[in-house]
Design a protein around this motif. Structure first.
Motif, mmCIF file in Angstrom:
data_model
loop_
_atom_site.group_PDB
_atom_site.id
_atom_site.type_symbol
_atom_site.label_atom_id
_atom_site.label_comp_id
_atom_site.label_asym_id
_atom_site.label_seq_id
_atom_site.Cartn_x
_atom_site.Cartn_y
_atom_site.Cartn_z
ATOM 1 N N LYS A 31 108.970 110.560 9.177
ATOM 2 C CA LYS A 31 109.662 109.330 8.826
ATOM 3 C C LYS A 31 110.381 109.459 7.492
ATOM 4 O O LYS A 31 111.456 108.880 7.288
ATOM 5 C CB LYS A 31 108.657 108.162 8.752
ATOM 6 C CG LYS A 31 107.877 107.897 10.027
ATOM 7 C CD LYS A 31 108.755 107.401 11.144
ATOM 8 C CE LYS A 31 107.938 107.018 12.367
ATOM 9 N NZ LYS A 31 107.311 108.153 13.048
ATOM 10 N N ALA A 32 109.806 110.219 6.556
ATOM 11 C CA ALA A 32 110.365 110.300 5.209
ATOM 12 C C ALA A 32 111.732 110.969 5.191
ATOM 13 O O ALA A 32 112.666 110.468 4.548
ATOM 14 C CB ALA A 32 109.403 111.058 4.282
ATOM 15 N N ILE A 33 111.889 112.094 5.883
ATOM 16 C CA ILE A 33 113.165 112.803 5.824
ATOM 17 C C ILE A 33 114.252 112.030 6.549
ATOM 18 O O ILE A 33 115.396 111.934 6.072
ATOM 19 C CB ILE A 33 113.033 114.246 6.392
ATOM 20 C CG1 ILE A 33 114.312 115.036 6.137
ATOM 21 C CG2 ILE A 33 112.658 114.234 7.856
ATOM 22 C CD1 ILE A 33 114.634 115.267 4.681
ATOM 23 N N MET A 34 113.928 111.438 7.700
ATOM 24 C CA MET A 34 114.928 110.662 8.422
ATOM 25 C C MET A 34 115.284 109.390 7.666
ATOM 26 O O MET A 34 116.458 109.010 7.556
ATOM 27 C CB MET A 34 114.415 110.320 9.821
ATOM 28 C CG MET A 34 115.430 109.573 10.690
ATOM 29 S SD MET A 34 116.969 110.489 10.955
ATOM 30 C CE MET A 34 116.394 111.827 12.018
ATOM 31 N N GLY A 35 114.267 108.712 7.123
ATOM 32 C CA GLY A 35 114.516 107.498 6.358
ATOM 33 C C GLY A 35 115.347 107.775 5.123
ATOM 34 O O GLY A 35 116.268 107.013 4.789
ATOM 35 N N ALA A 36 115.048 108.881 4.431
ATOM 36 C CA ALA A 36 115.813 109.238 3.233
ATOM 37 C C ALA A 36 117.274 109.505 3.578
ATOM 38 O O ALA A 36 118.185 109.072 2.851
ATOM 39 C CB ALA A 36 115.197 110.470 2.571
ATOM 40 N N ALA A 37 117.507 110.190 4.685
ATOM 41 C CA ALA A 37 118.879 110.504 5.089
ATOM 42 C C ALA A 37 119.652 109.229 5.427
ATOM 43 O O ALA A 37 120.790 109.039 4.983
ATOM 44 C CB ALA A 37 118.866 111.441 6.297
ATOM 45 N N LEU A 38 119.045 108.345 6.197
ATOM 46 C CA LEU A 38 119.720 107.111 6.592
ATOM 47 C C LEU A 38 120.028 106.227 5.389
ATOM 48 O O LEU A 38 121.139 105.689 5.250
ATOM 49 C CB LEU A 38 118.848 106.347 7.592
ATOM 50 C CG LEU A 38 118.708 106.971 8.978
ATOM 51 C CD1 LEU A 38 117.576 106.301 9.747
ATOM 52 C CD2 LEU A 38 120.015 106.873 9.759
ATOM 53 N N ILE A 39 119.067 106.075 4.502
ATOM 54 C CA ILE A 39 119.263 105.222 3.325
ATOM 55 C C ILE A 39 120.333 105.801 2.411
ATOM 56 O O ILE A 39 121.190 105.067 1.892
ATOM 57 C CB ILE A 39 117.931 105.036 2.573
ATOM 58 C CG1 ILE A 39 116.979 104.175 3.417
ATOM 59 C CG2 ILE A 39 118.153 104.389 1.203
ATOM 60 C CD1 ILE A 39 115.567 104.103 2.879
ATOM 61 N N CYS A 40 120.319 107.121 2.206
ATOM 62 C CA CYS A 40 121.345 107.749 1.378
ATOM 63 C C CYS A 40 122.738 107.540 1.979
ATOM 64 O O CYS A 40 123.695 107.221 1.257
ATOM 65 C CB CYS A 40 121.073 109.244 1.221
ATOM 66 S SG CYS A 40 119.766 109.635 0.040
ATOM 67 N N TRP A 49 122.868 119.043 4.017
ATOM 68 C CA TRP A 49 122.735 119.253 5.463
ATOM 69 C C TRP A 49 121.788 120.420 5.746
ATOM 70 O O TRP A 49 120.976 120.348 6.685
ATOM 71 C CB TRP A 49 124.106 119.536 6.070
ATOM 72 C CG TRP A 49 124.055 119.879 7.527
ATOM 73 C CD1 TRP A 49 124.038 119.008 8.573
ATOM 74 C CD2 TRP A 49 123.992 121.196 8.095
ATOM 75 N NE1 TRP A 49 123.966 119.695 9.770
ATOM 76 C CE2 TRP A 49 123.941 121.044 9.502
ATOM 77 C CE3 TRP A 49 123.995 122.479 7.553
ATOM 78 C CZ2 TRP A 49 123.884 122.131 10.368
ATOM 79 C CZ3 TRP A 49 123.921 123.562 8.414
ATOM 80 C CH2 TRP A 49 123.873 123.380 9.802
ATOM 81 N N ALA A 50 121.889 121.480 4.954
ATOM 82 C CA ALA A 50 121.010 122.631 5.145
ATOM 83 C C ALA A 50 119.551 122.231 4.935
ATOM 84 O O ALA A 50 118.664 122.621 5.709
ATOM 85 C CB ALA A 50 121.401 123.757 4.190
ATOM 86 N N ALA A 51 119.285 121.434 3.900
ATOM 87 C CA ALA A 51 117.922 120.979 3.636
ATOM 88 C C ALA A 51 117.422 120.093 4.773
ATOM 89 O O ALA A 51 116.269 120.215 5.214
ATOM 90 C CB ALA A 51 117.870 120.219 2.312
ATOM 91 N N PHE A 52 118.282 119.206 5.253
ATOM 92 C CA PHE A 52 117.915 118.317 6.360
ATOM 93 C C PHE A 52 117.618 119.126 7.620
ATOM 94 O O PHE A 52 116.640 118.857 8.340
ATOM 95 C CB PHE A 52 119.060 117.331 6.614
ATOM 96 C CG PHE A 52 118.810 116.383 7.752
ATOM 97 C CD1 PHE A 52 118.031 115.245 7.574
ATOM 98 C CD2 PHE A 52 119.367 116.619 9.001
ATOM 99 C CE1 PHE A 52 117.807 114.365 8.630
ATOM 100 C CE2 PHE A 52 119.153 115.745 10.060
ATOM 101 C CZ PHE A 52 118.369 114.617 9.864
ATOM 102 N N THR A 53 118.446 120.128 7.892
ATOM 103 C CA THR A 53 118.262 120.958 9.087
ATOM 104 C C THR A 53 116.955 121.737 9.016
ATOM 105 O O THR A 53 116.218 121.832 10.010
ATOM 106 C CB THR A 53 119.441 121.927 9.239
ATOM 107 O OG1 THR A 53 120.661 121.175 9.350
ATOM 108 C CG2 THR A 53 119.277 122.801 10.484
#
Length: 222
Positions: free
Chosen positions: A108-117, A72-76
């Protein structure tokens, strides 16, 4: 999140976030030093955070609260850099060809990675991930489709959608329980609704823009 097809793909921040008064000059005015401006560095940080985020999300089976907190910290951090790199590029004319291309890719990469994970871990239904990703990639395609006729500007609804997605996905990344787990469901429902509604509005704008552009071309050919 414009004047060129690459930067037109962005939506979370202003449509001209990678453009300024000097953008029309293309790459002829760029130097190797210009590439390493603060806006591009933030974009590169966001790109580098993607594989690290994935590793943190999937560590120890993907359900350890400590690893999920780090993810979550990395995503934020990635979401925050998304806000600042566009703002810096717009205000200080830190425009490079790299930024025009890399910025929407990083978004797109960070959001896509989060959703797929999240879907791989069965924390989020796959249909939610598919709806959001198809919408994001579809709108990017639409922008390229009409780019010779004009630019579809980033709307307030699009910016609100980006914020809603970031908040909802961030809540799903955290190992929440009880009322907060229920709240994140409603947050994601709002994000999906905004994703669909704003997506349909962008389709409408693209059709109108293309029709107007074709009409101008026919009138000019007479």
């Amino acid at each position: 999140m414009t004047d060129g097809p690459a930067s037109a793909a962005g939506e979370g921040h202003a449509a001209d976030s990678r453009h300024g008064p000097g953008a029309a000059g293309g790459s002829s005015g760029e130097s190797s030093a210009d590439l390493w401006n603060i806006a591009n560095v933030l974009t590169m940080v966001r790109l580098l955070l993607v594989p690290g985020f994935v590793l943190l999300m999937l560590a120890d089976g993907g359900h350890d609260p400590a690893w999920r907190s780090l993810a979550w910290a990395a995503f934020t951090v990635a979401m925050i850099t998304d806000l600042f790199d566009g703002e810096l590029a717009r205000r200080h004319n830190l425009v490079t060809d790299f930024g025009k291309i890399a910025d929407p890719i990083a978004d797109k990469a960070i959001m896509g990675a989060a959703l797929i994970c999240l879907s791989l871990l069965s924390d989020l239904p796959w249909w939610v991930t598919v709806v959001i990703l198809v919408r994001e990639l579809g709108i990017t395609g639409l922008r390229f489709w009409v780019i010779r006729h004009g630019v579809i500007p980033a709307s307030r609804g699009g910016k609100l959608k980006t914020l809603a997605q970031g908040v909802a996905v961030g809540m799903y990344i955290l190992a929440l329980t009880g009322p907060l787990a229920t709240l994140r469901w409603w947050a994601m429902a709002a994000a999906v609704a905004l994703t669909v509604v704003t997506g349909l509005d962008y389709v409408r704008q693209a059709v109108v823009l293309r029709r107007a552009g074709l009409a101008r071309e026919r009138a000019g050919g007479r």
